[in-house]
Design an enzyme around this catalytic site. Structure first.
Site, mmCIF file in Angstrom:
data_model
loop_
_atom_site.group_PDB
_atom_site.id
_atom_site.type_symbol
_atom_site.label_atom_id
_atom_site.label_comp_id
_atom_site.label_asym_id
_atom_site.label_seq_id
_atom_site.Cartn_x
_atom_site.Cartn_y
_atom_site.Cartn_z
ATOM 1 N N ASN A 97 41.478 -35.206 67.266
ATOM 2 C CA ASN A 97 41.072 -33.766 66.505
ATOM 3 C C ASN A 97 39.431 -34.154 67.435
ATOM 4 O OD1 ASN A 97 39.562 -31.372 65.872
ATOM 5 N ND2 ASN A 97 39.559 -32.455 64.034
ATOM 6 N N GLY A 98 37.893 -33.417 67.921
ATOM 7 C CA GLY A 98 36.687 -33.721 68.134
ATOM 8 C C GLY A 98 36.629 -33.628 69.407
ATOM 9 N N GLU A 153 23.695 -17.639 37.691
ATOM 10 C CA GLU A 153 25.142 -17.105 38.259
ATOM 11 C C GLU A 153 25.551 -18.542 37.153
ATOM 12 O OE1 GLU A 153 25.797 -17.860 42.827
ATOM 13 O OE2 GLU A 153 26.859 -16.284 41.714
ATOM 14 N N ARG A 210 43.456 -23.520 63.100
ATOM 15 C CA ARG A 210 42.406 -24.449 63.401
ATOM 16 C C ARG A 210 43.158 -24.307 64.783
ATOM 17 N NH1 ARG A 210 40.823 -28.314 59.223
ATOM 18 N NH2 ARG A 210 40.351 -29.734 61.522
ATOM 19 N N TRP A 258 43.065 -26.606 70.179
ATOM 20 C CA TRP A 258 41.684 -25.998 70.432
ATOM 21 C C TRP A 258 40.787 -26.159 71.165
ATOM 22 C CZ3 TRP A 258 36.057 -25.336 70.532
ATOM 23 C CH2 TRP A 258 36.089 -24.096 70.987
ATOM 24 N N GLU A 265 18.352 -18.297 46.842
ATOM 25 C CA GLU A 265 18.996 -18.925 46.948
ATOM 26 C C GLU A 265 20.130 -20.222 45.177
ATOM 27 O OE1 GLU A 265 22.395 -18.228 47.567
ATOM 28 O OE2 GLU A 265 23.823 -19.961 47.258
ATOM 29 N N LYS A 273 35.236 -14.052 42.627
ATOM 30 C CA LYS A 273 35.084 -14.305 43.634
ATOM 31 C C LYS A 273 34.548 -14.365 44.619
ATOM 32 C CE LYS A 273 34.186 -17.808 46.287
ATOM 33 N NZ LYS A 273 32.971 -19.181 46.145
ATOM 34 N N HIS A 316 0.257 -13.128 43.389
ATOM 35 C CA HIS A 316 0.437 -11.419 43.269
ATOM 36 C C HIS A 316 1.179 -11.342 42.306
ATOM 37 C CE1 HIS A 316 -1.906 -11.133 47.559
ATOM 38 N NE2 HIS A 316 -0.955 -11.653 47.170
ATOM 39 N N CYS A 324 41.415 -28.126 65.888
ATOM 40 C CA CYS A 324 42.450 -28.710 66.658
ATOM 41 C C CYS A 324 43.346 -29.268 65.058
ATOM 42 C CB CYS A 324 42.064 -30.040 67.449
ATOM 43 S SG CYS A 324 41.467 -29.731 68.669
ATOM 44 N N LYS A 331 21.489 -19.893 42.589
ATOM 45 C CA LYS A 331 22.520 -20.705 41.745
ATOM 46 C C LYS A 331 22.272 -20.424 40.206
ATOM 47 C CE LYS A 331 25.378 -19.913 44.229
ATOM 48 N NZ LYS A 331 24.944 -19.877 44.872
#
Ligand code: M6R
Length: 616
Positions: free
Chosen positions: A102-103, A496, A28, A76, A489, A611, A512, A2, A493
């Site tokens: 909204n919610g 990069e 939305r 929505w 991850e 990006k 190992h 919404c 981070k």
């Protein structure tokens, strides 16, 4: 979802302004739209099922009177099917109050029963109409709209961004926010509220971002914010420039830092409007288009992506297996082209991409489709190729991610994959309603716990860990089970944006081979939060320490054994194990950021990266 736009001005007609903003928010939700204005001491509403264009045709046929105050909404559906009667704005039965929202008001049934007992009659199936009646009821008691809204919200459980107005007060809007976004736009002789800044950039670049639990009183002269206890809050406006990138930096030195700090909001935006708490289930937007029968028919799910999104894919598989007892597999999207052709008819392939434009991921999607398979795209950008070409879609609703190092998009992807696993589990009958409710409650409870990840107690350990890492030539990130993808991850981070070589490993693999690298100059970052892997992680840390290695651990602040072993503990709150990846990734993102900052790196535009990678 919404979208909300509202305006109050010293004079003239603001309906055109409000509709212009509403058009930018159509992403939305788009099953119905509506607008209300104040005129002749009353409230005039136009609302129609369908897109904003349908509302515009209605307005052309039945024009609204000019008004210095307007509220508009694009919906929505959550409570009540898409229909004119369920479209916002909603009024109380006396026609004294109008609300856009909204919610989800979780206890709306109970509130509706109480109001009905006092003679209120309802015309829609929405939770929002209950809110309008409740505010109207309280307004009659003392005539103050702000107080009536605050008193109504004291009785409400749920998530909301809302704007209310009262008949006969064309100089006043009241706004409130909990877990759904709302910004206030400030302009000469006018004041606005909207679900995001881009919706108001045609009128202002000066914004106040409403925080959770705050309310605001908007008049043509500006806005006064109030905290949850009703005390006025002083906050300087954020000045936005014209480019979308700058418009979203909001005073932060880097987009990456802002996007890291947005993650608690991402949880609400990606998940909360989709939770059907009573049913213990999840409902995605119509683009998902997979019912119980279709979901229960798949014999396996395959998760494909690149980069950070690939780490989300790894978690998607693990969550699916945990919650839906269905086999999943993962494949780096760039590898799929060369894989043997297996039957695809009984499989669903989930392609995950923030941008929805990553060439390797799109190529894999098209190859799956060419082999007769179906693709569910998990994407952050509406209108992206993945969204348009995938057979089924889940949008992550993280908002635009500008920093090249992906942070909030990963968080949104993992959240969406948790919802997907739960939905599949419900469709297959693996999760019953009670278990579904518990899993949704876990997710709702996570939101306030995320705040602790940014609290003052995190600053000193973060600084110490960044000091330890900055001079290192390389390091290992270790995790097990659900936190193995988080180790990967964390390493991505760090490498990069700081250019320090970092590798993520399942901790069991360390002995190992990688253990040969351990030395005082080669630190280890170990994820050791509670759960089935905790003891084994502590053993791995002991092994590192026995070789003079230095350890930065992610764990609970009161984990005494961990505190004795690790050089630094990055503290996290305790959460259910299945949600621990969402918590544990945040200190690792902050660690990468702080380390890169100490090294003077170009954090938002690291060398050699882009990006969106649109070549294979
Ligand atoms: O837009 P996508 O999610 O498809 O992008 C995938 C990768 O290019 C992206 O995650 C990349 O690895 C980021 N730089 C990671 O921070």
């Amino acid at each position: 979802m919404c979208g909300i736009v509202a305006a109050v001005s010293a004079g003239g007609d603001v309906a055109g302004d409000v509709l212009a903003g509403l058009r930018t928010l159509e992403y939305r939700g788009y099953d119905s739209a509506g607008i209300a204005v104040l005129a002749d001491g009353g409230i005039e509403v136009r609302r129609k099922m369908g897109k904003i264009a349908v509302l515009e045709r209605e307005l052309a046929a039945r024009a609204l009177p000019p008004s210095p105050l307007a509220l508009a909404h694009t919906r929505w559906a959550t409570h009540g099917a898409p229909a004119d009667r369920n479209a916002h704005p909603h009024t109380d039965d006396a026609g004294a109050v109008v609300v856009v929202h909204n919610g989800i008001i979780e206890n709306y049934r109970e509130l509706r029963g109480l109001l009905q007992a006092q003679g209120h009659a309802f015309r829609s199936e929405t939770d929002t109409e209950v809110l309008a009646h409740l505010i109207g009821h309280l307004l009659r008691e003392d005539g103050d709209l702000h107080r009536a809204v605050r008193r109504a919200l004291d009785r409400v459980h749920g998530a909301y961004a809302l704007v209310a107005a009262a008949a006969g007060r064309p100089d006043l809007l009241v706004a409130a926010r909990r877990d759904s976004p709302l910004v206030i736009g400030l302009a000469e002789g006018a004041c606005y509220a909207a679900s995001d800044m881009p919706a108001l950039l045609h009128r202002t670049r000066d914004f106040l971002v409403l925080e959770n639990g705050e309310t605001a009183v908007l008049t043509p002269n500006g806005a006064v914010l109030y905290d949850g206890a009703g005390r006025p809050v002083e906050r300087p406006p954020v000045r936005c420039d014209w480019t979308p990138e700058q418009a979203e930096k909001g005073g932060y030195p880097h987009f990456m830092l802002k996007e890291i700090e947005e993650q608690p909001d991402v949880l609400a935006r990606t998940a909360f409007d989709r939770l059907r708490d009573d049913e213990g289930d999840v409902e995605f937007e119509p683009g998902f288009d997979l019912d119980d029968q279709a979901l229960a028919g798949f014999r396996r799910l395959r998760f494909m992506a690149m980069g950070t999104s690939f780490h989300a894919a790894l978690l998607g598989k693990l969550m699916l297996e945990e919650l839906a007892a269905l086999p999943g597999d993962t494949l780096n999207a760039s590898e799929f082209l060369y894989s043997p052709r297996l039957p695809e008819e009984d499989a669903l392939t989930v392609v995950i991409s923030q941008s929805g434009e990553t060439a390797d991921s799109l190529r894999a999607m098209r190859e799956v489709q060419a082999r007769g398979g179906r693709v569910l795209g998990v994407c952050n950008v509406r209108g992206a190729t993945l969204e348009r070409e995938a057979d089924h879609v889940i949008l992550t609703h993280c908002g635009p991610e500008v920093g090249v190092a992906s942070t909030k998009a990963f968080f949104g992807q993992v959240t969406a994959l948790y919802l997907l696993a739960l939905r599949v589990g419900r469709a297959r009958g693996v999760i019953d309603r009670d278990r579904g409710r518990e899993l949704l409650a876990d997710l709702r409870r996570l939101r306030p716990r995320l705040d602790a990840l940014f609290g003052p107690a995190t600053a000193a350990p973060l600084a110490a860990a960044a000091e330890l890492l900055a001079p290192a030539a390389g390091c290992l990130f270790l995790g097990r089970c659900l936190n193995h993808p988080i180790a990967l991850e964390g390493a991505l981070k760090l490498k990069e944006i700081s250019y320090i070589h970092a590798e993520g490993y399942p901790a069991g693999e360390m002995k190992h081979g990688p253990i040969a690298l351990i030395s005082p100059e080669f630190p280890v970052v170990a994820i050791a939060t509670p759960g089935r892997t905790h003891d084994k992680m502590l053993s791995n840390i002991e092994e590192v320490k026995a070789r003079a290695g230095r350890v930065i651990a992610v764990g609970l602040a009161d984990d005494r054994r961990l505190a004795e072993l690790a050089d630094v503990v990055l503290p996290v709150p305790e959460v259910p194990e299945l949600l621990s990846p969402l918590v544990n990734v945040i200190p690792l993102q902050r660690l990468a950021y702080e380390t890169a900052r100490r090294l003077g790196r170009e954090i938002d535009q690291p060398r050699n990266l882009a990006k969106s990678v649109t070549v294979e």
